[in-house]
Structure formats: structure tokens, C-alpha cells
Design a protein around this motif. Structure first.
Motif, mmCIF file in Angstrom:
data_model
loop_
_atom_site.group_PDB
_atom_site.id
_atom_site.type_symbol
_atom_site.label_atom_id
_atom_site.label_comp_id
_atom_site.label_asym_id
_atom_site.label_seq_id
_atom_site.Cartn_x
_atom_site.Cartn_y
_atom_site.Cartn_z
ATOM 1 N N ILE A 1 -4.433 3.494 -10.444
ATOM 2 C CA ILE A 1 -4.927 2.689 -9.184
ATOM 3 C C ILE A 1 -5.668 1.523 -9.154
ATOM 4 C CG2 ILE A 1 -6.027 3.276 -6.999
ATOM 5 C CD1 ILE A 1 -5.417 6.325 -7.349
ATOM 6 N N LYS B 1 1.032 -1.356 -0.004
ATOM 7 C CA LYS B 1 0.041 -0.065 0.094
ATOM 8 C C LYS B 1 0.749 1.215 -0.038
ATOM 9 C CE LYS B 1 -3.971 -2.038 2.247
ATOM 10 N NZ LYS B 1 -4.864 -1.970 3.590
ATOM 11 N N SER B 2 2.131 1.129 0.806
ATOM 12 C CA SER B 2 2.898 2.362 0.770
ATOM 13 C C SER B 2 3.304 2.576 -0.397
ATOM 14 C CB SER B 2 3.913 2.197 1.804
ATOM 15 O OG SER B 2 3.406 1.900 3.137
ATOM 16 N N VAL C 1 1.515 6.876 -6.922
ATOM 17 C CA VAL C 1 0.600 7.734 -7.113
ATOM 18 C C VAL C 1 1.060 9.258 -6.894
ATOM 19 C CG1 VAL C 1 -1.821 8.493 -6.660
ATOM 20 C CG2 VAL C 1 -1.272 5.845 -6.821
ATOM 21 N N LEU C 2 1.692 9.521 -5.848
ATOM 22 C CA LEU C 2 2.068 10.759 -5.598
ATOM 23 C C LEU C 2 3.320 11.193 -6.393
ATOM 24 C CD1 LEU C 2 2.641 11.076 -1.697
ATOM 25 C CD2 LEU C 2 0.789 12.013 -3.039
ATOM 26 N N ARG D 1 -4.732 -2.070 -7.901
ATOM 27 C CA ARG D 1 -5.843 -2.495 -6.600
ATOM 28 C C ARG D 1 -6.491 -3.492 -6.944
ATOM 29 N NH1 ARG D 1 -4.522 -2.101 -1.817
ATOM 30 N NH2 ARG D 1 -6.658 -2.193 -1.249
ATOM 31 N N ILE E 1 0.941 4.297 -2.948
ATOM 32 C CA ILE E 1 0.718 5.599 -2.544
ATOM 33 C C ILE E 1 1.788 6.484 -2.830
ATOM 34 C CG2 ILE E 1 0.574 7.413 -0.521
ATOM 35 C CD1 ILE E 1 -0.634 5.267 0.917
#
Length: 224
Positions: free
Chosen positions: A174, A96-97, A103-104, A178, A100
Motif C-alpha cells: 500500500i 483508488k479503486s 489489496v483485496l 500511495r 483497493i
């Protein structure tokens, strides 16, 4: 009653829709086969593959293959085990990290560009369009994956790519990570990353070239 393991050859396969038909080795019966019935493997089904499978009848009385595997690709599954009890991979916090962070990283330049665009042109459309289209595109991916599992008519790839091009590419990224959807098909990924490159290149030009052009334009106006 002990499940019967059957064998047949894949005679029809629609890779973009994720389903095909198996010709049973016991006769001329064609059995519906969906990609979700296949045990985990990196090998995409191809016409001519020998499929080992069990039969299942759904609530509408339709017969389809389940608990299937491609002969010579993976080891024989244990008969009688329902797909619902097969252990599925879990997403650890590190995964998950990582998502993130990705995506950033991808959204940084477009976000800065959209903010700069809004302040210099007084037009907030890009700032609104990106999150709205990302939400719509994510929903389209989720719907398409649901349709694939149910064997229903799929959402066309052109429609998904159009949503990505209209600003929903971040939502698509995403969804790919996911939902594990559209992430392994090479031809689809090529088009997707071309769309991402177009958006990032546009904002790169806007921030480092467009600003200079605006400054030159304003300077010429004031000097005039």
C-alpha cells in the motif's frame, strides 16, 4: 532577482539513499543534489550525467541544487517556478479503486489462511500480526520517504524487508502505491515480491495441504 541556471557533472551518486554531489562546471565546488530536486523523469541519475540546476540555500545556510534536470533527458524547465507550484499528479477515483482491488486480491488467501489457522489451532497470532506489522511497515515507509526529502540518514532496506517478512508486506504494498516509494527500484522489488510469494505459498499449502494432513492426523488419533 532572476534565478541562474548552472551546469555540472554528477560525480557522486548513492542510489539507495537518493542523493549525490554535482561538480560545478564553473569551478571545483561540489553541490549537494537530492533526488527530490530533479524534475519528473523516468531516468535515474548516474555518475557522469550532466545536471542543469539552480542553487538554493536552506535555513541552516547549506547550499544545495534545486529545480534540476538531466541534460538530454527532459526539456529545459521554466526558471523561477517554485516546485510547490508545479502541478502534481492527482489520484483519480479509478486509481483508488484499482488499489483497493489489488489489496483485496493479495490479502484474500492470507486472510482465509489466518482465519482457518486460528480456528484449527486456536492461535490468533497471524490474524493479529498481519494488520499490526502492516501498520508498522507503512509507517516505516512514510518515515523513510520523509528522510529522503530532507536529506537525512535513511532507513536501511534490510530493515524494511525484515518488516515485510514479519507480516508487514501488505502495508508495504500500500505504501509503495500511495507514497510512490521503493516502487521503481528493480532490485528492491525483486526481494519484496519474493517475500510476498513466500507468504502466499505458505497459506496456499496450509489451506490445501495442511488441512488434509490435519484430517489424517485426527483420523488416525480417533481410529487409535
Amino acid at each position: 532577482m532572476k534565478p541562474v541556471l548552472r551546469k555540472g557533472q554528477l560525480t557522486t551518486w548513492k542510489d539507495d539513499k537518493g542523493f549525490g554531489f554535482i561538480r560545478s562546471s564553473e569551478g571545483n565546488q561540489d553541490v549537494f543534489f537530492h533526488i527530490t530536486a530533479l524534475q519528473e523523469t523516468n531516468h535515474r541519475p548516474q555518475v557522469g550525467d550532466v545536471i542543469c540546476y539552480q542553487l538554493r540555500v536552506d535555513k541552516n545556510g547549506r547550499v544545495h541544487a534545486c529545480n534540476a534536470f538531466i541534460e538530454g533527458i527532459v526539456s529545459k524547465p521554466i526558471l523561477g517556478i517554485s516546485p510547490s507550484v508545479i502541478e502534481k499528479p492527482t489520484f483519480k477515483p479509478t486509481a483508488k479503486s484499482s488499489l483497493i482491488f489489488e489489496v483485496l486480491l493479495l490479502s484474500l488467501l492470507p486472510t482465509l489462511g489466518a482465519i482457518h489457522f486460528a480456528f484449527t489451532t486456536f492461535n490468533p497470532i497471524p490474524l493479529i500480526l498481519y494488520p499490526v506489522m502492516s501498520f508498522i511497515t507503512f509507517a516505516q515507509y512514510a518515515d523513510d520517504k520523509s528522510r529522503a526529502k530532507q536529506g537525512r540518514w535513511r532507513i536501511s532496506e534490510k530493515r524494511l524487508h525484515l518488516c515485510e517478512f514479519m507480516g508487514g508486506w501488505l502495508g508495504a504494498f500500500i505504501a509503495q502505491r500511495r507514497l510512490r516509494h521503493k516502487s521503481s527500484k528493480v532490485s528492491y522489488q525483486v526481494v519484496f515480491w519474493v517475500i510476498v510469494a513466500i507468504h502466499i505459498t505458505f497459506w496456499l499449502n496450509w489451506l490445501f495441504l495442511g488441512r488434509r494432513l490435519i484430517g489424517l492426523f485426527l483420523g488416525s488419533v480417533f481410529r487409535g
